[in-house]
Design a protein around this motif. Sequence first.
Motif, PDB file in Angstrom:
ATOM      1  N   ILE A 335       0.845  -1.198   0.000  1.00 18.18           N
ATOM      2  CA  ILE A 335       0.000   0.000   0.000  1.00 18.18           C
ATOM      3  C   ILE A 335       0.879   1.247   0.000  1.00 18.18           C
ATOM      4  O   ILE A 335       0.676   2.169  -0.793  1.00 18.18           O
ATOM      5  N   ASN A 336       1.903   1.247   0.853  1.00 25.06           N
ATOM      6  CA  ASN A 336       2.750   2.442   0.930  1.00 25.06           C
ATOM      7  C   ASN A 336       3.538   2.673  -0.348  1.00 25.06           C
ATOM      8  O   ASN A 336       3.672   3.803  -0.803  1.00 25.06           O
ATOM      9  N   LYS A 337       4.007   1.584  -0.948  1.00 24.58           N
ATOM     10  CA  LYS A 337       4.754   1.731  -2.210  1.00 24.58           C
ATOM     11  C   LYS A 337       3.855   2.380  -3.279  1.00 24.58           C
ATOM     12  O   LYS A 337       4.255   3.328  -3.959  1.00 24.58           O
ATOM     13  N   ASN A 338       2.616   1.887  -3.393  1.00 25.83           N
ATOM     14  CA  ASN A 338       1.718   2.420  -4.424  1.00 25.83           C
ATOM     15  C   ASN A 338       1.220   3.823  -4.095  1.00 25.83           C
ATOM     16  O   ASN A 338       0.884   4.588  -4.994  1.00 25.83           O
ATOM     17  N   ARG A 339       1.206   4.134  -2.799  1.00 23.59           N
ATOM     18  CA  ARG A 339       0.886   5.517  -2.410  1.00 23.59           C
ATOM     19  C   ARG A 339       1.998   6.448  -2.877  1.00 23.59           C
ATOM     20  O   ARG A 339       1.753   7.506  -3.428  1.00 23.59           O
ATOM     21  N   ARG A 340       3.234   6.008  -2.638  1.00 24.10           N
ATOM     22  CA  ARG A 340       4.377   6.832  -3.051  1.00 24.10           C
ATOM     23  C   ARG A 340       4.380   7.056  -4.555  1.00 24.10           C
ATOM     24  O   ARG A 340       4.745   8.108  -5.052  1.00 24.10           O
ATOM     25  N   LEU A 341       3.924   6.036  -5.291  1.00 24.57           N
ATOM     26  CA  LEU A 341       3.892   6.142  -6.759  1.00 24.57           C
ATOM     27  C   LEU A 341       2.686   6.945  -7.252  1.00 24.57           C
ATOM     28  O   LEU A 341       2.498   7.138  -8.442  1.00 24.57           O
ATOM     29  N   GLY A 342       1.839   7.349  -6.316  1.00 26.43           N
ATOM     30  CA  GLY A 342       0.651   8.135  -6.697  1.00 26.43           C
ATOM     31  C   GLY A 342      -0.449   7.278  -7.304  1.00 26.43           C
ATOM     32  O   GLY A 342      -1.315   7.785  -8.020  1.00 26.43           O
ATOM     33  N   LEU A 343      -0.425   5.969  -7.009  1.00 28.00           N
ATOM     34  CA  LEU A 343      -1.433   5.079  -7.608  1.00 28.00           C
ATOM     35  C   LEU A 343      -2.557   4.725  -6.624  1.00 28.00           C
ATOM     36  O   LEU A 343      -3.654   4.359  -7.032  1.00 28.00           O
ATOM     37  N   LEU A 344      -2.261   4.838  -5.344  1.00 24.86           N
ATOM     38  CA  LEU A 344      -3.249   4.493  -4.301  1.00 24.86           C
ATOM     39  C   LEU A 344      -3.394   5.658  -3.337  1.00 24.86           C
ATOM     40  O   LEU A 344      -2.442   6.405  -3.105  1.00 24.86           O
ATOM     41  N   GLU A 345      -4.584   5.743  -2.751  1.00 23.15           N
ATOM     42  CA  GLU A 345      -4.790   6.753  -1.727  1.00 23.15           C
ATOM     43  C   GLU A 345      -5.439   6.099  -0.507  1.00 23.15           C
ATOM     44  O   GLU A 345      -6.191   5.129  -0.665  1.00 23.15           O
ATOM     45  N   VAL A 346      -5.143   6.632   0.658  1.00 25.09           N
ATOM     46  CA  VAL A 346      -5.777   6.122   1.877  1.00 25.09           C
ATOM     47  C   VAL A 346      -6.467   7.287   2.549  1.00 25.09           C
ATOM     48  O   VAL A 346      -5.885   8.354   2.724  1.00 25.09           O
ATOM     49  N   ASP A 347      -7.761   7.084   2.853  1.00 27.54           N
ATOM     50  CA  ASP A 347      -8.514   8.155   3.499  1.00 27.54           C
ATOM     51  C   ASP A 347      -9.311   7.517   4.627  1.00 27.54           C
ATOM     52  O   ASP A 347     -10.317   6.849   4.368  1.00 27.54           O
ATOM     53  N   ASP A 348      -8.837   7.714   5.861  1.00 29.21           N
ATOM     54  CA  ASP A 348      -9.451   7.023   7.017  1.00 29.21           C
ATOM     55  C   ASP A 348      -9.492   5.526   6.775  1.00 29.21           C
ATOM     56  O   ASP A 348      -8.479   4.890   6.592  1.00 29.21           O
ATOM     57  N   PHE A 352      -8.169   3.338  -1.908  1.00 28.08           N
ATOM     58  CA  PHE A 352      -8.710   3.332  -3.272  1.00 28.08           C
ATOM     59  C   PHE A 352      -7.665   3.815  -4.280  1.00 28.08           C
ATOM     60  O   PHE A 352      -6.683   4.477  -3.923  1.00 28.08           O
ATOM     61  N   LEU A 353      -7.909   3.475  -5.550  1.00 26.37           N
ATOM     62  CA  LEU A 353      -6.994   3.863  -6.615  1.00 26.37           C
ATOM     63  C   LEU A 353      -7.174   5.347  -6.924  1.00 26.37           C
ATOM     64  O   LEU A 353      -8.296   5.856  -6.905  1.00 26.37           O
ATOM     65  N   THR A 354      -6.075   6.020  -7.240  1.00 29.56           N
ATOM     66  CA  THR A 354      -6.159   7.406  -7.722  1.00 29.56           C
ATOM     67  C   THR A 354      -6.553   7.353  -9.198  1.00 29.56           C
ATOM     68  O   THR A 354      -6.627   6.268  -9.797  1.00 29.56           O
ATOM     69  N   GLU A 355      -6.755   8.510  -9.810  1.00 30.77           N
ATOM     70  CA  GLU A 355      -7.048   8.554 -11.261  1.00 30.77           C
ATOM     71  C   GLU A 355      -5.966   7.795 -12.035  1.00 30.77           C
ATOM     72  O   GLU A 355      -6.249   7.008 -12.921  1.00 30.77           O
ATOM     73  N   ARG A 356      -4.716   8.070 -11.664  1.00 29.85           N
ATOM     74  CA  ARG A 356      -3.594   7.401 -12.330  1.00 29.85           C
ATOM     75  C   ARG A 356      -3.616   5.897 -12.052  1.00 29.85           C
ATOM     76  O   ARG A 356      -3.365   5.079 -12.921  1.00 29.85           O
ATOM     77  N   GLY A 357      -3.976   5.555 -10.825  1.00 26.58           N
ATOM     78  CA  GLY A 357      -4.066   4.144 -10.442  1.00 26.58           C
ATOM     79  C   GLY A 357      -5.149   3.416 -11.226  1.00 26.58           C
ATOM     80  O   GLY A 357      -4.991   2.257 -11.611  1.00 26.58           O
ATOM     81  N   LEU A 358      -6.266   4.108 -11.478  1.00 24.40           N
ATOM     82  CA  LEU A 358      -7.347   3.490 -12.243  1.00 24.40           C
ATOM     83  C   LEU A 358      -6.879   3.179 -13.669  1.00 24.40           C
ATOM     84  O   LEU A 358      -7.253   2.172 -14.259  1.00 24.40           O
ATOM     85  N   ALA A 359      -6.041   4.070 -14.200  1.00 24.52           N
ATOM     86  CA  ALA A 359      -5.536   3.847 -15.572  1.00 24.52           C
ATOM     87  C   ALA A 359      -4.523   2.704 -15.594  1.00 24.52           C
ATOM     88  O   ALA A 359      -4.361   2.034 -16.612  1.00 24.52           O
ATOM     89  N   LEU A 360      -3.838   2.494 -14.468  1.00 24.51           N
ATOM     90  CA  LEU A 360      -2.784   1.469 -14.417  1.00 24.51           C
ATOM     91  C   LEU A 360      -3.156   0.357 -13.438  1.00 24.51           C
ATOM     92  O   LEU A 360      -2.302  -0.212 -12.764  1.00 24.51           O
TER      93      LEU A 360
END
Length: 370
Positions: A335-348, A352-360
């Motif tokens: 989770i942290n690796k993909n957060r750093r890459l801007g692909l995942l987000e954590v909110d409380d 969930f996937l970011t816009e970029r994460g949804l594309a990839l």
Amino acid sequence: MIYIHIPFCVKKCNYCAFNSKAGGAAEKNFYVEALIKEINLRGDNSAVQTIYFGGGTPTTLNLNQLEKIICVVRENFSVESSAEITIEANPGTVDENYLRGLKFLGFNRLSLGVQSFDDALLKILGRIHDSRTAIETVALAKKFFDNVSVDLIYGLPNQTLDKLRRDLNRIKNLDVQHVSIYGLEIEEGTKFFELARAGKLPLPAENICADMYDLITETLPTFGYRRYEISNFAKKNFESRHNLGYWTGKKYFGFGAGAHSFDGKVRTSNIRDVATYIKKIRAGENVSVIEEKVTRQAAMEEFCFLGLRKVDGISAQDFYKKFGVKIFDVFGEVINKNRRLGLLEVDDDKIFLTERGLALGNVVFADFLL
Ligand code: SF4
């Protein structure tokens, strides 16, 4: 959840790798008989919230055949009165009487395989319908159903951004409740595969496909469709309950040739070949094979990579309730690796996937395989 596979089509499309083929009247009758026998054998009276007739083209069966199947499902399961009952249909295979009949049988959601509203592209795809038939069928479907979905494909040979824009505008005008839109995939065993190998399939360049993806994801929300899964968009409250069931790990029965089932622990699949399926069912032989016993680890992985397909993502609390461990203790690094890459987000509670994460998406999902 129940999935029923109808493997017949009027003719095979040039890009299609689904378990489908053109079938004759006798074969369809034998298939329906076999399907009924399988449902009678496996039905367990459990509660059912969604039924999905997919294919192939289920609407190549006549209403009498569909009625027999629906009846046997109702006899062998507790179908809830509010159940979502979907049937896939193709333009060119239904008329007003047929649609009225579907409604009478209890279908309340129609999923139309339109793929494009452009005549030249439909011809390349090898579809049986033209744009006019597609438009007329959608309009007619809306007369009988208040939950109509349209399937489109992008990245088609000779497709341009303008052509795609016209398809999207057509969706706006037809004002359907749900849209599924997938990028074309070239699969082995199809005519497109052969053409691509021979260098004779004029596919749009990768950067054009990326622009098409952006056009879709930016345009459909402006028409009132919320993206709720990577490839699915719906007006409020018209998300496909059946497909959401797959992404949230629900159990399902699959009946028919090649259909998959999941009982919460084991995934099985039926024999794919239609003739063999019929023959074995008639002989009282088993038609299903075990695909996978879902271990605890595999269940945790699935929870994440299926759940992340949904734009709302997954809940850390739900993970804990289901597995008794914290999601960050198991997948913290991923989770942290993909957060750093801007692909995942954590909110409380939500991941969930970011816009970029949804594309990839596939890149992220692969990471969740421990
Ligand atoms: S109608 Fe659908 S299932 Fe049938 S051949 Fe065409 S793409 Fe395949």
